[in-house]
Motif scaffolding. Sequence first.
Motif, mmCIF file in Angstrom:
data_model
loop_
_atom_site.group_PDB
_atom_site.id
_atom_site.type_symbol
_atom_site.label_atom_id
_atom_site.label_comp_id
_atom_site.label_asym_id
_atom_site.label_seq_id
_atom_site.Cartn_x
_atom_site.Cartn_y
_atom_site.Cartn_z
ATOM 1 N N ALA A 67 0.830 -1.196 -0.031
ATOM 2 C CA ALA A 67 -0.201 -0.172 -0.072
ATOM 3 C C ALA A 67 0.885 1.262 -0.104
ATOM 4 C CB ALA A 67 -0.815 0.016 1.112
ATOM 5 N N ALA A 68 1.933 1.180 0.842
ATOM 6 C CA ALA A 68 2.898 2.347 0.594
ATOM 7 C C ALA A 68 3.486 2.649 -0.392
ATOM 8 C CB ALA A 68 4.056 2.082 1.900
ATOM 9 N N ARG A 69 3.847 1.699 -1.153
ATOM 10 C CA ARG A 69 4.478 1.712 -2.765
ATOM 11 C C ARG A 69 3.471 2.274 -3.552
ATOM 12 N NH1 ARG A 69 7.111 -3.100 -2.993
ATOM 13 N NH2 ARG A 69 5.582 -3.843 -4.552
ATOM 14 N N ALA A 70 2.476 1.863 -3.335
ATOM 15 C CA ALA A 70 1.289 2.451 -4.297
ATOM 16 C C ALA A 70 1.024 3.896 -3.947
ATOM 17 C CB ALA A 70 -0.119 1.622 -3.934
ATOM 18 N N ARG B 219 -6.479 6.551 -1.106
ATOM 19 C CA ARG B 219 -5.936 7.760 -2.057
ATOM 20 C C ARG B 219 -5.266 7.207 -3.030
ATOM 21 N NH1 ARG B 219 -2.857 11.372 2.463
ATOM 22 N NH2 ARG B 219 -2.472 12.371 0.633
ATOM 23 N N ALA B 220 -4.659 6.234 -3.083
ATOM 24 C CA ALA B 220 -3.807 5.585 -4.299
ATOM 25 C C ALA B 220 -4.260 5.742 -5.345
ATOM 26 C CB ALA B 220 -3.251 4.293 -3.788
ATOM 27 N N LEU B 221 -3.754 5.837 -6.526
ATOM 28 C CA LEU B 221 -4.003 6.087 -7.839
ATOM 29 C C LEU B 221 -3.171 5.282 -8.676
ATOM 30 C CD1 LEU B 221 -4.470 9.766 -8.434
ATOM 31 C CD2 LEU B 221 -6.307 8.230 -8.057
ATOM 32 N N ARG B 222 -3.804 4.655 -9.953
ATOM 33 C CA ARG B 222 -2.884 4.129 -11.036
ATOM 34 C C ARG B 222 -3.307 4.851 -12.107
ATOM 35 N NH1 ARG B 222 -6.219 0.724 -13.747
ATOM 36 N NH2 ARG B 222 -8.357 0.438 -13.007
#
Lengths: 256, 256
Positions: free
Chosen positions: A126-129, A230-233
Amino acid sequence: MPAEVPAVHDGRMTRSTPVPLATLAGLLADGTRARFCLALLDGRAWTAGELARHAGVALSTASEHLSRLVAGGILAEERQGRHRYVRLAGPQVAQLIEDLAAHAAPTAHADGPAGGRPPTLRAAGAARAMAAARTCYDHLAGRLGVTITDALTRHGLLSQDTGFALTADGLAWFEGGLRAALPPATGRRPLARGCLDWTERRHHLAGTAGAVLCATLLERGWVARIGSGRALRVTPPGHQALAGLLGLDDLIHMPG
Amino acid sequence: MPAEVPAVHDGRMTRSTPVPLATLAGLLADGTRARFCLALLDGRAWTAGELARHAGVALSTASEHLSRLVAGGILAEERQGRHRYVRLAGPQVAQLIEDLAAHAAPTAHADGPAGGRPPTLRAAGAARAMAAARTCYDHLAGRLGVTITDALTRHGLLSQDTGFALTADGLAWFEGGLRAALPPATGRRPLARGCLDWTERRHHLAGTAGAVLCATLLERGWVARIGSGRALRVTPPGHQALAGLLGLDDLIHMPG
DNA sequence: GGGAGGCTTCGGTGCCGGCCGAAGTACCGG
DNA sequence: CCGGTACTTCGGCCGGCACCGAAGCCTCCC
């Protein structure tokens, strides 16, 4: 030095007078309330129950915290039926919390040698994302955010050498290139400002323009949220669009 | 009391994990420490004893507070003989505290109808002087600060409509008009940024350019500190110089 | 209307931390 | 060296507040 403090000896303060700054800081000085605010940095509205579960406290505890945050102007609430939806009170509050978080991160390692807990695999992923691409309230952050900001700067659309402002070309790019309308600079909120990215330690684009950019990319499906956080791709069409608009061909090679 | 800390249930967080944001906010969440920081916003170094007297606490109490603030990276200390000089750790910390103070001020009236203490005459005078002209860490604030910022904008030296940045003319004005050297934009700190003025509720010029401007005016005796605090006054030569440089003839009529 | 789900209010408990004074340490001047 | 000054450390006191479970309230759904 002159220890006398001549006339200002009167400037002495009684301990009891409340200090607004301390009152405001006190709202964020609790771990649970801070977790609430950080979660709400995704810019969306959460229910009391969701936040309670997220922070690992009883519903009653969460309820009281939310009341205090709302009363203090940090959060805005919206009641719908039996739900209490709560979100950050506005961009200015979001900026404040981001700034605080950015300043807090560097000092995290300073407490002790044995302080570091080994994170779980899940958490590491999750932190990497998050580091790769995420939202920061209503604009883009993470490597994606600064990469785009850098590209705007490189193309002369954004000027960072004497401050932080869109250029005339930048205005034209939003309207003609991105085809997104920029609302007129509305009193309080600047069109463009730099927001310190706490993973990259560099500035990324915030302000009205940053919000419009982020909303546009989400709307067109060029970026998509990963799960509920909050993470996006960046989606395949997104890669294509960003390559065309900003020459970001190397976006594909960004790990994450 | 049984209260077993739940295991990390997915995105759920244990209550015990420290939150850096909360730790940082906690440093400012105490009235005495907040008073210290606000006093130190004058940009100068104070001794522990001066701060203790200023805040009305015992020396021992002040000492412990200072140690915490230093450990937390808010303050930097410099020991000289038997004195412990302490100052804000840098412009970024100063900005953070200013931002917090700016956000805290609007909510000051929200606590109750009987909350307002009638200020003493002395205090009222000091407040008027502060509102007229003061330093904000290392740059100008108060009516003087925003008046100068407005003048710069009006003359096309500063652009605020698409962000906040000096124009090419602005750069030339600093070098040729003011005759003050602007250091090259050094990584972290922007040349120009807007700082929200908590008395005027508008932005004034901060950043490296703001610091150079303030330092120059002080150095040339165009503005002078009133007593030992943050308040400033414009000297007669200062009036003349500002009229010549920015067309600020009406500065004389500013009350305060 | 009954029941379930979401939230709030209320006591009660325990801990954290701000405060002080007194004793201790470092530095300076005579 | 000796007194004074500036600060630090140490107990001890006390208030505030974060937390919980239980009971109550409101709203939606069957």
